[in-house]
Design an enzyme around this catalytic site. Structure first.
Site, PDB file in Angstrom:
ATOM      1  N   GLU A  62       8.355   8.322  -9.703  1.00 20.58           N
ATOM      2  CA  GLU A  62       7.476   7.330  -8.968  1.00 20.58           C
ATOM      3  C   GLU A  62       7.954   5.992  -9.205  1.00 20.58           C
ATOM      4  O   GLU A  62       8.297   5.247 -10.244  1.00 20.58           O
ATOM      5  CB  GLU A  62       6.090   7.708  -9.876  1.00 20.58           C
ATOM      6  CG  GLU A  62       4.861   6.661  -9.464  1.00 20.58           C
ATOM      7  CD  GLU A  62       3.670   6.800 -10.199  1.00 20.58           C
ATOM      8  OE1 GLU A  62       3.676   7.757 -11.021  1.00 20.58           O
ATOM      9  OE2 GLU A  62       2.656   6.035  -9.674  1.00 20.58           O
ATOM     10  N   ASN A 120       2.899   4.176  -4.506  1.00 26.37           N
ATOM     11  CA  ASN A 120       1.440   4.008  -4.617  1.00 26.37           C
ATOM     12  C   ASN A 120       1.020   3.048  -3.328  1.00 26.37           C
ATOM     13  O   ASN A 120       1.560   1.982  -3.384  1.00 26.37           O
ATOM     14  CB  ASN A 120       1.052   3.321  -6.150  1.00 26.37           C
ATOM     15  CG  ASN A 120       1.379   4.299  -7.163  1.00 26.37           C
ATOM     16  OD1 ASN A 120       0.556   5.275  -7.417  1.00 26.37           O
ATOM     17  ND2 ASN A 120       2.554   3.929  -7.862  1.00 26.37           N
ATOM     18  N   GLU A 150       1.162   7.888  -2.879  1.00 28.95           N
ATOM     19  CA  GLU A 150       0.016   8.265  -3.801  1.00 28.95           C
ATOM     20  C   GLU A 150      -1.281   7.291  -3.582  1.00 28.95           C
ATOM     21  O   GLU A 150      -0.928   6.127  -3.411  1.00 28.95           O
ATOM     22  CB  GLU A 150       0.368   8.058  -5.318  1.00 28.95           C
ATOM     23  CG  GLU A 150       1.505   8.944  -5.756  1.00 28.95           C
ATOM     24  CD  GLU A 150       1.794   8.708  -7.414  1.00 28.95           C
ATOM     25  OE1 GLU A 150       0.906   8.121  -8.051  1.00 28.95           O
ATOM     26  OE2 GLU A 150       2.749   9.269  -7.640  1.00 28.95           O
ATOM     27  N   ASP A 168      -3.950  10.662  -6.536  1.00 29.18           N
ATOM     28  CA  ASP A 168      -3.669   9.886  -7.871  1.00 29.18           C
ATOM     29  C   ASP A 168      -4.932   9.744  -8.829  1.00 29.18           C
ATOM     30  O   ASP A 168      -6.221   9.861  -8.112  1.00 29.18           O
ATOM     31  CB  ASP A 168      -3.236   8.344  -7.679  1.00 29.18           C
ATOM     32  CG  ASP A 168      -2.389   8.284  -8.847  1.00 29.18           C
ATOM     33  OD1 ASP A 168      -2.231   8.947  -9.970  1.00 29.18           O
ATOM     34  OD2 ASP A 168      -1.483   7.161  -8.699  1.00 29.18           O
ATOM     35  N   GLU A 178      -0.078  13.564 -15.067  1.00 26.17           N
ATOM     36  CA  GLU A 178       0.490  12.350 -15.656  1.00 26.17           C
ATOM     37  C   GLU A 178       0.190  12.081 -16.916  1.00 26.17           C
ATOM     38  O   GLU A 178      -0.736  12.706 -17.683  1.00 26.17           O
ATOM     39  CB  GLU A 178       0.288  11.239 -14.764  1.00 26.17           C
ATOM     40  CG  GLU A 178      -1.386  10.892 -14.796  1.00 26.17           C
ATOM     41  CD  GLU A 178      -1.745   9.658 -13.984  1.00 26.17           C
ATOM     42  OE1 GLU A 178      -0.943   9.122 -13.155  1.00 26.17           O
ATOM     43  OE2 GLU A 178      -2.821   9.180 -14.115  1.00 26.17           O
TER      44      GLU A 178
END
Ligand code: C2E
Ligand code: CA
Ligand code: CA
Ligand code: CA
Length: 375
Positions: free
Chosen positions: A162, A217, A249, A279, A336
């Protein structure tokens, strides 16, 4: 105005104005000062507690249903307020402060009330200082993606990273995204920042093995901006990166500002081959209906559940239910914030396939990620 037409929308606001006048009584002044904004002057206030109480009542009154053309409408209002102190401020400064408070109230979501404070003004000044430094840093290309490994929980093999933005200011030092992303978002230059970070992240990811994906993201305002899709496509084309290696995400908050626009963007990204992950799943205004209204490929279980699941039964049950839900809906699932081996074991036993967290590695820079992925 979508459902009722513009004139009906206006009629609702006129009714809202009358309600304010009725609720406040004749010693108060109510005026419409913008399309959907009212200014209210309340002459006698017995301190902060009193005004808070009175304004919360007003907000409640405004949220009662409205009858328009045989249909029922609702609205939610936010309020910002500033106390007038004779000799200390002018009418204009009271208005400005009330407006600043209103801005802060709206930022908290719908239906909030905020009273102006000096701290608020200080925070705004700090944000402006950060904004200026950040704009300079973006121009100077000083915002970098870091990469946090994503592993297959069974084999512990790295299957993705990520990208997480990091900014090192020569004077301030390292600034974390929790500080600067919201500022870039609120002040309208998040897409500039995001494009630079995505390009760098993809350039780094090109050197990874083909089966290692990149996760990126998207922030809420990018989901109302139809240019987002062409920007991402442009970066993919110019770097020659396979869209199937890119996962996007996004959060529920991001979907809610303009659901139709968000759905369109999601469809276009998916049509182009990217995967969409939701997310921080389980936090925010979670609604399972969203899983039907939007097409996701993966749910990312929020850290708050993972970090408490060993001690807290409800958290464990929630994680269990999310994993089962993903199985039923044929969605991928990732957890996560895994910090302990026991959490990883429990997640594996529940059937969660992917994981991310300090147990497997913190975010690292591009060269460290490259070493790690080829180790
Ligand atoms: P997020 O997307 O939920 O990212 C996960 C955050 O948790 C990251 O914080 C990561 O460093 C941290 N984290 C990862 N593993 C663990 C762990 O085991 N324990 C704990 N306590 N924390 C862990 P970070 O890098 O500070 O980022 C914070 C948030 O900023 C991100 O939350 C994301 O919403 C946002 N963000 C970061 N980079 C970007 C970006 O490039 N664009 C956008 N739009 N948002 C970004
Ligand atoms: Ca994320
Ligand atoms: Ca997250
Ligand atoms: Ca989170």
């Amino acid at each position: 105005s979508d459902l009722f037409g513009r004139s009906a929308g206006d009629r609702i606001l006129q009714q809202a104005g009358s309600r304010l006048r009725d609720a406040l009584g004749s010693e108060c002044t109510v005026s419409r000062i913008g399309a959907d904004e009212f200014g209210v002057i309340i002459p006698s206030v017995a301190g902060e507690g009193d005004i808070g109480e009175r304004i919360r009542c007003l907000l409640e009154t405004l949220s009662e249903p409205y009858d328009v053309r045989y249909r029922t409408a609702r609205l939610t209002a936010s309020a910002g307020c500033s106390l007038f102190e004779p000799y200390a401020n002018t009418a204009e400064s009271v208005m400005n402060k009330a407006e600043m408070a209103l801005y802060n109230a709206k930022r908290r979501g719908q239906g909030h009330f905020v009273l102006y404070s000096v701290e608020m003004e200080k925070a705004a000044k700090t944000a402006t200082r950060i904004e200026q430094a950040l704009r300079r840093a973006i121009a100077a290309d000083e915002v970098e993606p870091y990469f946090q490994p994503i592993v297959d929980l069974d084999s512990r093999r790295i299957i993705g990273f990520e990208a997480l933005a990091r900014w090192t200011d020569p004077e301030i030092g390292v600034v974390m995204p929790a500080t600067f992303i919201p500022i870039a978002e609120e002040r309208g230059f998040i897409s500039q920042l995001a494009q630079k970070v995505l390009r760098k992240a993809i350039l780094a990811a090109r050197d990874w093995p083909d089966d290692v994906y990149l996760s990126f993201n998207l922030s809420p305002s990018q989901l109302v901006d139809q240019q987002t899709v062409s920007q991402i496509k442009g970066i993919l084309a110019s770097t020659g990166f396979d869209p199937r290696r890119l996962e996007i995400e996004l959060t529920e908050t991001g979907l809610m500002t303009d659901p139709r626009s968000a759905a369109k963007i999601i469809e276009e990204l998916r049509d182009h081959g990217m995967r969409i992950a939701l997310d921080d799943f389980g936090t925010g205004q979670s609604s399972l209906g969203r899983l039907r209204d939007f097409r996701f490929d993966k749910l990312k279980i929020d850290r708050s559940f993972v970090s408490s699941m060993l001690e807290d039964q409800p958290s464990e049950h929630i994680v269990r239910a999310i994993v089962a839900l993903c199985e039923g809906l044929r969605l991928g699932v990732i957890a996560e914030g895994i910090e302990q081996e026991e959490q990883a074991q429990l997640l594996m036993s529940l059937g969660c396939s992917e994981g991310q967290g300090y147990l497997f590695g913190a975010p690292i820079d591009a060269s460290a990620a490259l070493l790690l992925v080829h180790a």
